[in-house]
Enzyme design. Structure first.
Site, PDB file in Angstrom:
ATOM      1  N   THR A  30       0.864  -1.189   0.000  1.00 37.24           N
ATOM      2  CA  THR A  30       0.000   0.000   0.000  1.00 37.24           C
ATOM      3  C   THR A  30       0.902   1.241   0.000  1.00 37.24           C
ATOM      4  OG1 THR A  30      -0.236  -0.215   2.410  1.00 37.24           O
ATOM      5  CG2 THR A  30      -2.025  -1.082   1.045  1.00 37.24           C
ATOM      6  N   LYS A  64       4.042  -7.023   3.942  1.00 39.44           N
ATOM      7  CA  LYS A  64       3.798  -5.624   3.633  1.00 39.44           C
ATOM      8  C   LYS A  64       3.571  -4.893   4.942  1.00 39.44           C
ATOM      9  CE  LYS A  64       0.476  -3.390   3.479  1.00 39.44           C
ATOM     10  NZ  LYS A  64      -0.178  -2.419   4.474  1.00 39.44           N
ATOM     11  N   THR A 105      -0.608  -3.136  10.887  1.00 35.72           N
ATOM     12  CA  THR A 105      -1.169  -3.264   9.548  1.00 35.72           C
ATOM     13  C   THR A 105      -0.165  -3.911   8.627  1.00 35.72           C
ATOM     14  OG1 THR A 105      -2.238  -2.203   7.687  1.00 35.72           O
ATOM     15  CG2 THR A 105      -0.564  -0.918   8.806  1.00 35.72           C
ATOM     16  N   GLU A 127       6.868   4.800   7.037  1.00 36.33           N
ATOM     17  CA  GLU A 127       6.363   5.920   6.246  1.00 36.33           C
ATOM     18  C   GLU A 127       7.125   7.212   6.539  1.00 36.33           C
ATOM     19  OE1 GLU A 127       1.757   4.429   5.667  1.00 36.33           O
ATOM     20  OE2 GLU A 127       2.204   5.930   7.188  1.00 36.33           O
ATOM     21  N   ASN A 146       0.045  10.482   5.283  1.00 39.94           N
ATOM     22  CA  ASN A 146      -1.199  10.092   5.944  1.00 39.94           C
ATOM     23  C   ASN A 146      -2.295  11.142   5.840  1.00 39.94           C
ATOM     24  OD1 ASN A 146      -0.904   7.345   7.366  1.00 39.94           O
ATOM     25  ND2 ASN A 146       1.066   8.357   7.662  1.00 39.94           N
ATOM     26  N   SER A 161      -7.024   4.590  -0.182  1.00 41.68           N
ATOM     27  CA  SER A 161      -6.654   3.290  -0.752  1.00 41.68           C
ATOM     28  C   SER A 161      -6.790   3.309  -2.262  1.00 41.68           C
ATOM     29  CB  SER A 161      -7.540   2.219  -0.145  1.00 41.68           C
ATOM     30  OG  SER A 161      -7.238   0.975  -0.671  1.00 41.68           O
TER      31      SER A 161
END
Length: 391
Positions: free
Chosen positions: A149, A172, A183, A263, A386, A391
């Site tokens: 993602t 992932k 996640t 991230e 963020n 998505s």
């Protein structure tokens, strides 16, 4: 090669039109071709666990999995009975394609929470993935790309036992990563001859010392899943200790790759707490420090602010981690900047140019228990990713 490194597995990754990013690979299929179909799994502890997690928990419970289908582009979480029905329909479709029962097929999803998946796209993608199945390195790589993602790169592992059996894996995860899983979707494969019980025991310990000790942003996901599948295709029954060791090494490698791709991160932060009365006490202290956004911002600015370290450390209740604050020392990248609970060497002496920042905290209780956790710094890029994420 990822999940196809071990013998007995085929994989594929295709663009099914689930993701909002046109042309992105967003559906992966991993099939265990046997002769064994032993399986183990660990799942999110989030109370809002997603429909695919609810389904896959039931599938793994009997220790047998023949295939895993994974999608990015949508989490299918907080979607009620309709979402659960989508997971069941997905498993039924894959089962029909490979000649198995639906309860032999695990389902994993990642992406935006609160929306149903475009089921027609998922089912059509499953058929496309089945047609593309291969036991090649390229197929394994395609699968690892399909589950990404906000990840910037695929994360894989390949290990070989002393007598030739193999472990391969993919994961992932980049954000929404916190202790007690997060996640992330992870599939680990092995061609060793092992029982589901042995696999579950090995995976539980490995996950506790790897995935459960990383924290990118303190946010726990609804969807995290780690699956370990065994085909037995090597015909080799490994030494139990070596099997446990390699499963732990695989999980450690994959979890570190998540931290390395956090991230927007510019530093990977290793926090080691020693001199604690118990491992649980050391872990509680390490997690408290890892959860400090103030510290993460300081590290992002190349400032080894020991005050933010000890203030976070001080939030751990004494009944959880007893220690005397006047005996605590803190080293950052080898420089002792906090001595006996007060100022040590000047923090300007700390070299903050390496990607890795090592924070070593000694509680000096007279005991020798210790624990290590990993986290990332917090940058402007994390906020940007963020703020704009969908998505």
């Amino acid at each position: 090669m990822s999940v196809t490194f071990a013998q007995g597995f085929s994989a594929a990754g295709v663009a099914a039109g689930i993701s909002s990013v046109e042309g992105k690979k967003d559906l992966a299929l991993v099939v265990n071709n046997g002769p064994l179909d032993a399986a183990a799994g660990v799942f999110t502890s989030n109370r809002f666990c997603a429909a695919p997690v609810q389904w896959s928990r039931k599938v793994v419970a009997d220790g047998h999995v023949k295939a895993v289908i994974l999608n990015s582009g949508g989490a299918n979480a907080c979607t009620g009975e309709a979402g659960y029905a989508q997971s069941v329909a997905t498993a039924e479709t894959v089962a029909g394609l490979i000649g198995a029962e639906p309860n032999d097929v695990a389902v994993c999803s990642t992406g935006l929470i609160g929306e149903l998946l475009p089921l027609d796209n998922v089912l059509a993608g499953a058929k496309s993935a089945h047609e593309a199945l291969a036991a090649t390195a390229e197929a394994g790589t395609d699968a690892s790309h399909a589950i990404m993602t906000t990840d910037t790169k695929p994360k894989t592992v390949e290990l070989t036992g002393s007598n030739g059996w193999k472990i391969g894996g993919m994961v992932k995860g980049s954000g929404m990563i916190a202790p007690q899983l997060a996640t992330m979707l992870c599939v680990i494969t092995t061609d060793a001859v092992v029982s589901a019980g042995q696999m579950q025991a090995a995976l539980a310990v490995a996950a506790e010392h790897s995935f459960n000790r990383i924290d990118v942003d303190g946010c726990m996901s609804t969807n995290d899943t780690v699956l370990l599948l065994a085909s037995g295709a090597s015909g080799i029954e490994p030494d139990k200790d070596e099997f446990n060791k390699l499963v732990r090494e695989a999980c450690a490698s994959l979890s570190r790759q998540i931290i390395g791709d956090g991230e927007g991160a510019s530093h990977d932060i290793r926090i080691t707490v020693t001199g604690a009365t118990s491992e649980d006490a050391a872990l509680a202290c390490g997690r408290a420090v890892a959860a400090s956004n103030l510290l993460k911002c300081a590290i992002s600015g190349n400032d080894p602010n020991w005050g933010r370290i000890v203030s976070s450390l001080g939030t751990v209740p004494p009944e959880v981690a007893p220690y005397d604050s006047n005996k605590v020392t803190v080293d950052v990248n080898g420089v002792r900047i906090c001595e006996n609970g007060g100022a040590g060497r000047d923090r300007s002496e700390v070299d903050m140019t390496p990607r890795e920042v090592h924070i070593d905290i000694d509680l000096n209780t007279g005991s020798d228990a210790e624990a290590t956790v990993w986290t990332d710094d917090l940058t402007h890029e994390y906020v940007h990713i963020n703020a704009d994420y969908e998505s």
